[in-house]
Enzyme design. Structure first.
Site, short mmCIF file in Angstrom:
data_model
loop_
_atom_site.label_atom_id
_atom_site.label_comp_id
_atom_site.label_asym_id
_atom_site.label_seq_id
_atom_site.Cartn_x
_atom_site.Cartn_y
_atom_site.Cartn_z
CG HIS A 171 -1.80 0.83 1.32
ND1 HIS A 171 -2.41 1.29 0.36
CD2 HIS A 171 -2.62 1.45 2.70
CE1 HIS A 171 -3.73 2.41 0.25
NE2 HIS A 171 -3.54 2.52 1.98
CD GLU A 204 -32.05 -11.42 -9.97
OE1 GLU A 204 -32.39 -10.66 -10.83
OE2 GLU A 204 -32.73 -10.68 -9.12
#
Length: 356
Positions: free
Chosen positions: A124, A248
């Site tokens: 990072h 979904e």
């Protein structure tokens, strides 16, 4: 390097064909890789490197939870597991994988051991990019590199165990030996990258902080909450609201996007869904583009870094974080989620050998 056409933009990337594991092992055969930090990325990267045949040791505070976790993962005290200072002293490549706040706290301890021609590795760009706030300024006679897997440590390890790879970026901040770039690539391959793309420390942290606060976590969580609340306020049941908002998407549609792209997912949905999605996409883009511009400017100005440092370095941070996460967990949205997940025919097991 391989040249890839990204929608008209040609970019050079590194794959395992150009830089195979055998080349990475040969290039780093004389190196001792010391992993400092055994929380999120540390376990995944160290275990992947070990499994790939690299010479790896781990540095942790004796008696800490992470020390015990390392022992559970097969690191042997006095052989491959050492106190932090001893590990940094023994290592030639120091993988500094603590949290950003943890890096700031430990920097004065490890800096004296970063002697000439050693390598300091990050996943990072935060500590280096925001050095005015972190105080992390490496000695001039060492290599400073980055390899940043584009996923959590859990995903890095899980995909490795499945024989797959996770994309990663790499960068060189300081090249004292003339070998820094190849080190970064070799380590990226070693920790399990599927392919590597080049960046720099500033771009890595700017894109990373924007992504985490945006579509990867912050924005998607906010959108989930907004849609769920609208459906519930209009009389839809928790089950219906959760399934149409989260289930979904995560279980059906996103796998299609991952497989072949957004257009392919659209093409495999109903014509009603296609038409509505294409029409409303423009409205959502128009509504959120100003927010993303504001977010990026907040990252680039250092405001996000300041907030991270100020809050995450407080002694009661973890307790307050637990309270915030409890509020999320106990909201109706995610209580509904827990109920829906319990009803799935098959639960997706997370490899506990990995990292919790």
């Amino acid at each position: 390097m391989a040249q890839i056409n990204f929608g008209g933009t040609i970019e050079e990337v590194v794959t395992r064909e150009e830089f195979p594991m055998s080349k990475a092992l040969e290039f780093l055969k004389k190196e001792v890789i010391a992993i400092i930090g055994y929380g999120v990325q540390g376990p995944a990267q160290s275990l992947n490197l070990r499994d790939n045949g690299f010479n790896v040791i781990v540095g942790q505070r004796k008696g800490s939870k992470t020390w015990n976790k390392a022992v559970e993962h097969g690191w042997i005290p006095g052989e491959t597991l050492f106190d932090i200072e001893e590990a940094v002293k023994r290592g030639t490549i120091i993988q500094f994988l603590l949290s950003d706040a943890g890096q700031i706290e430990l920097w004065p301890t490890i800096k004296p051991y970063l002697t000439k021609e050693k390598t300091l590795y990050f996943s990072h760009g935060f500590g280096i990019t925001f050095k005015e706030q972190t105080g992390i300024v490496p000695p001039a006679d060492i290599d400073v590199i980055l390899a940043a897997p584009k996923g959590s440590g859990t995903s890095v390890r899980r995909l490795f165990l499945q024989g797959k790879g996770i994309n990663a970026s790499y960068a060189v901040f300081q090249d004292a030996t003339g070998k820094a770039k190849d080190k970064a690539i070799a380590l990226g391959i070693g920790v399990g990258a599927g392919y590597l793309f080049e960046t720099d420390f500033k771009k890595e942290v700017y894109s990373d902080l924007t992504g985490e606060r945006g579509t990867l976590m912050g924005a998607i969580a906010g959108i989930f909450e907004a849609q769920y609340e609208v459906l519930r306020s209009k009389g839809h049941s928790p089950s219906e609201a959760f399934n149409e908002t989260v289930e979904e998407l995560t279980q059906s549609l996103m796998p299609l996007v991952a497989e072949n792209g957004m257009d392919w997912m659209y093409a495999n949905c109903s014509t009603t869904a296609q038409r509505g999605a294409l029409d409303w996409k423009k409205k959502f883009k128009a509504a959120t583009l100003p927010v993303f511009n504001e977010l990026y400017e907040s990252v680039a100005s250092g405001a996000e870094a300041k907030r991270t440092i100020d809050t995450c370095s407080k002694p009661d941070y973890r307790e307050k974080l637990a309270e915030e996460l409890k509020e999320v967990r106990e909201s109706e949205l995610w209580q509904a989620g827990a109920a829906v997940r319990s009803l799935r025919p098959e639960k997706n097991a997370v490899e506990k050998s990995m990292i919790n």
